[in-house]
Design a protein around this motif. Sequence first.
Motif, PDB file in Angstrom:
ATOM      1  N   MET A 109      -9.258 -22.098 -17.744  1.00 29.89           N
ATOM      2  CA  MET A 109     -10.126 -21.467 -18.736  1.00 29.89           C
ATOM      3  C   MET A 109     -10.615 -22.410 -19.811  1.00 29.89           C
ATOM      4  N   THR A 110      -9.822 -23.429 -20.160  1.00 30.77           N
ATOM      5  CA  THR A 110     -10.196 -24.292 -21.272  1.00 30.77           C
ATOM      6  C   THR A 110     -11.539 -24.995 -21.075  1.00 30.77           C
ATOM      7  N   PRO A 111     -11.823 -25.598 -19.873  1.00 30.10           N
ATOM      8  CA  PRO A 111     -13.129 -26.234 -19.718  1.00 30.10           C
ATOM      9  C   PRO A 111     -14.275 -25.267 -19.948  1.00 30.10           C
ATOM     10  N   ASP A 112     -14.137 -24.025 -19.453  1.00 33.98           N
ATOM     11  CA  ASP A 112     -15.193 -23.045 -19.629  1.00 33.98           C
ATOM     12  C   ASP A 112     -15.334 -22.666 -21.095  1.00 33.98           C
ATOM     13  N   ALA A 113     -14.191 -22.487 -21.769  1.00 35.12           N
ATOM     14  CA  ALA A 113     -14.242 -22.141 -23.193  1.00 35.12           C
ATOM     15  C   ALA A 113     -14.867 -23.271 -24.003  1.00 35.12           C
ATOM     16  N   TYR A 114     -14.523 -24.519 -23.673  1.00 42.53           N
ATOM     17  CA  TYR A 114     -15.087 -25.669 -24.381  1.00 42.53           C
ATOM     18  C   TYR A 114     -16.590 -25.765 -24.133  1.00 42.53           C
ATOM     19  N   LEU A 115     -17.008 -25.457 -22.894  1.00 45.48           N
ATOM     20  CA  LEU A 115     -18.423 -25.477 -22.574  1.00 45.48           C
ATOM     21  C   LEU A 115     -19.169 -24.420 -23.388  1.00 45.48           C
ATOM     22  N   ARG A 116     -18.573 -23.254 -23.516  1.00 48.32           N
ATOM     23  CA  ARG A 116     -19.180 -22.208 -24.347  1.00 48.32           C
ATOM     24  C   ARG A 116     -19.349 -22.692 -25.789  1.00 48.32           C
ATOM     25  N   TYR A 117     -18.343 -23.382 -26.272  1.00 43.65           N
ATOM     26  CA  TYR A 117     -18.377 -23.883 -27.651  1.00 43.65           C
ATOM     27  C   TYR A 117     -19.490 -24.913 -27.830  1.00 43.65           C
ATOM     28  N   GLN A 118     -19.658 -25.796 -26.837  1.00 45.45           N
ATOM     29  CA  GLN A 118     -20.636 -26.878 -26.950  1.00 45.45           C
ATOM     30  C   GLN A 118     -22.072 -26.408 -26.744  1.00 45.45           C
ATOM     31  N   SER A 119     -22.271 -25.445 -25.862  1.00 40.92           N
ATOM     32  CA  SER A 119     -23.616 -25.154 -25.368  1.00 40.92           C
ATOM     33  C   SER A 119     -24.359 -24.153 -26.246  1.00 40.92           C
ATOM     34  N   ASP A 120     -25.686 -24.279 -26.207  1.00 48.89           N
ATOM     35  CA  ASP A 120     -26.562 -23.283 -26.813  1.00 48.89           C
ATOM     36  C   ASP A 120     -27.032 -22.265 -25.787  1.00 48.89           C
ATOM     37  N   TYR A 121     -27.177 -22.718 -24.543  1.00 53.15           N
ATOM     38  CA  TYR A 121     -27.606 -21.838 -23.454  1.00 53.15           C
ATOM     39  C   TYR A 121     -26.792 -22.194 -22.211  1.00 53.15           C
ATOM     40  N   ARG A 122     -26.417 -21.184 -21.440  1.00 54.01           N
ATOM     41  CA  ARG A 122     -25.639 -21.436 -20.232  1.00 54.01           C
ATOM     42  C   ARG A 122     -25.857 -20.308 -19.238  1.00 54.01           C
ATOM     43  N   THR A 123     -25.454 -20.555 -17.983  1.00 53.36           N
ATOM     44  CA  THR A 123     -25.533 -19.541 -16.936  1.00 53.36           C
ATOM     45  C   THR A 123     -24.188 -19.427 -16.243  1.00 53.36           C
ATOM     46  N   GLY A 124     -23.963 -18.271 -15.644  1.00 52.57           N
ATOM     47  CA  GLY A 124     -22.766 -18.041 -14.852  1.00 52.57           C
ATOM     48  C   GLY A 124     -23.054 -18.236 -13.377  1.00 52.57           C
ATOM     49  N   LEU A 125     -22.083 -17.882 -12.556  1.00 48.78           N
ATOM     50  CA  LEU A 125     -22.198 -18.015 -11.112  1.00 48.78           C
ATOM     51  C   LEU A 125     -23.379 -17.207 -10.581  1.00 48.78           C
ATOM     52  N   GLY A 126     -24.273 -17.899  -9.845  1.00 51.73           N
ATOM     53  CA  GLY A 126     -25.390 -17.219  -9.204  1.00 51.73           C
ATOM     54  C   GLY A 126     -26.537 -16.855 -10.127  1.00 51.73           C
ATOM     55  N   GLN A 127     -26.459 -17.235 -11.387  1.00 52.70           N
ATOM     56  CA  GLN A 127     -27.513 -16.886 -12.339  1.00 52.70           C
ATOM     57  C   GLN A 127     -28.526 -18.017 -12.487  1.00 52.70           C
ATOM     58  N   GLN A 128     -29.768 -17.638 -12.800  1.00 52.26           N
ATOM     59  CA  GLN A 128     -30.784 -18.569 -13.280  1.00 52.26           C
ATOM     60  C   GLN A 128     -31.317 -18.008 -14.596  1.00 52.26           C
ATOM     61  N   ARG A 129     -31.736 -18.913 -15.478  1.00 48.11           N
ATOM     62  CA  ARG A 129     -32.187 -18.462 -16.793  1.00 48.11           C
ATOM     63  C   ARG A 129     -33.311 -19.337 -17.287  1.00 48.11           C
ATOM     64  N   SER A 130     -34.371 -18.715 -17.798  1.00 51.71           N
ATOM     65  CA  SER A 130     -35.500 -19.442 -18.375  1.00 51.71           C
ATOM     66  C   SER A 130     -35.426 -19.373 -19.891  1.00 51.71           C
ATOM     67  N   ILE A 131     -35.624 -20.520 -20.543  1.00 47.37           N
ATOM     68  CA  ILE A 131     -35.545 -20.611 -22.005  1.00 47.37           C
ATOM     69  C   ILE A 131     -36.808 -21.276 -22.530  1.00 47.37           C
ATOM     70  N   GLU A 132     -37.395 -20.707 -23.565  1.00 44.88           N
ATOM     71  CA  GLU A 132     -38.504 -21.363 -24.265  1.00 44.88           C
ATOM     72  C   GLU A 132     -37.959 -21.953 -25.556  1.00 44.88           C
ATOM     73  N   LEU A 133     -38.111 -23.273 -25.718  1.00 42.91           N
ATOM     74  CA  LEU A 133     -37.590 -23.958 -26.889  1.00 42.91           C
ATOM     75  C   LEU A 133     -38.580 -23.842 -28.050  1.00 42.91           C
ATOM     76  N   ASP A 134     -38.156 -24.285 -29.226  1.00 42.57           N
ATOM     77  CA  ASP A 134     -38.956 -24.112 -30.441  1.00 42.57           C
ATOM     78  C   ASP A 134     -40.317 -24.789 -30.365  1.00 42.57           C
ATOM     79  N   ASP A 135     -40.414 -25.883 -29.583  1.00 39.94           N
ATOM     80  CA  ASP A 135     -41.685 -26.611 -29.488  1.00 39.94           C
ATOM     81  C   ASP A 135     -42.579 -26.082 -28.387  1.00 39.94           C
ATOM     82  N   GLY A 136     -42.160 -25.023 -27.696  1.00 39.38           N
ATOM     83  CA  GLY A 136     -42.938 -24.479 -26.592  1.00 39.38           C
ATOM     84  C   GLY A 136     -42.526 -25.015 -25.225  1.00 39.38           C
TER      85      GLY A 136
END
Length: 326
Positions: A109-136
């Motif tokens: 669990m620790t690597p996943d928890a640390y990744l949550r702490y570090q990241s601004d955006y993330r995906t789980g198993l089988g997920q895809q995610r689109s993000i629009e950043l502040d600059d477009g």
Amino acid sequence: MTGNLTHTALDWLLRIQQSPEDAALRTELAAWLAIDSRHVEAYRKAQRVWQLTGMAQAATSAPAIERPRATAAELAAAAAPAVRPHRPRRRRWPALLAGSLAACLLILMTPDAYLRYQSDYRTGLGQQRSIELDDGSRVRLDSRSAIAVAFDGNRREVRLLSGQAFFEVTPDKSRPFTVDADGLQITVTGTAFNVAMRPSQLAVAVQHGSVRVAEGSETLAEALHAGDRLQWRGSGKVVRDTLPVSQIAAWQQGRLVVRDARIAEVLDELRPYLPGKLALRDAELGDRRVTGVYDLRNPDAALRAVIQPYQGRVSTWTAWLRVVDR
């Protein structure tokens, strides 16, 4: 004891490891093994899982079950080394078992928890995610991927923490866009490109525009253009080739396109789509090469298709452990 046979067998294994001198415990184990042949098979599987995950090296001695026809009594006797004289001590296996399980959970669990702490955006198993950043600019994350974003008046920086991502960068010559991935810096002003971070290598592929790739002060590629791919394997090992643009970031359409790649590297590509761990136990099989297009929406079928030409097989030992061998 109750519960899933595999869990019960693992419980027996841990108890034997913590009290190898306990003859009464070995007698109890022999009785449990004698109840049903499925108990014997579950215990063998528990030993294999123990050895595969490296726990056997940390123990004083792992239960040795090598002969397929060993009796329950022989298995119980083999479950502990010869006893050396020692002072009597209280049985502490419940506390040690709880500690072992807690340690395993912490490791998982620790690597996943640390990744949550570090990241601004993330995906789980089988997920895809689109993000629009502040600059477009737009970022699309693949399964089990994560990024951290740092924008200010002078810079646009994204760190790829795990997995892979496809970037479509809004042009801004006054603020170059940089992706930092495993020690490499990919710098652009406006372009579309894919960055994949895997255990064996890191790959950068450009769909349009151009990017510069550097490792610290060393330039690995002054300019990658449309269709160019750079594969970095550490210690100065850099491979450049070209791909049809349509094959770059094909994962967005649920496809894995492989061209003359080692099976071990293809398994690295499939791991983010499979739950738990995927272990390769045949190095020779891992060095074999394959070419094909595989369906990432059915990763188990894709895994079988990759290894089938070389008579490879997949054994599902638990819901969280797949083992590839021949």
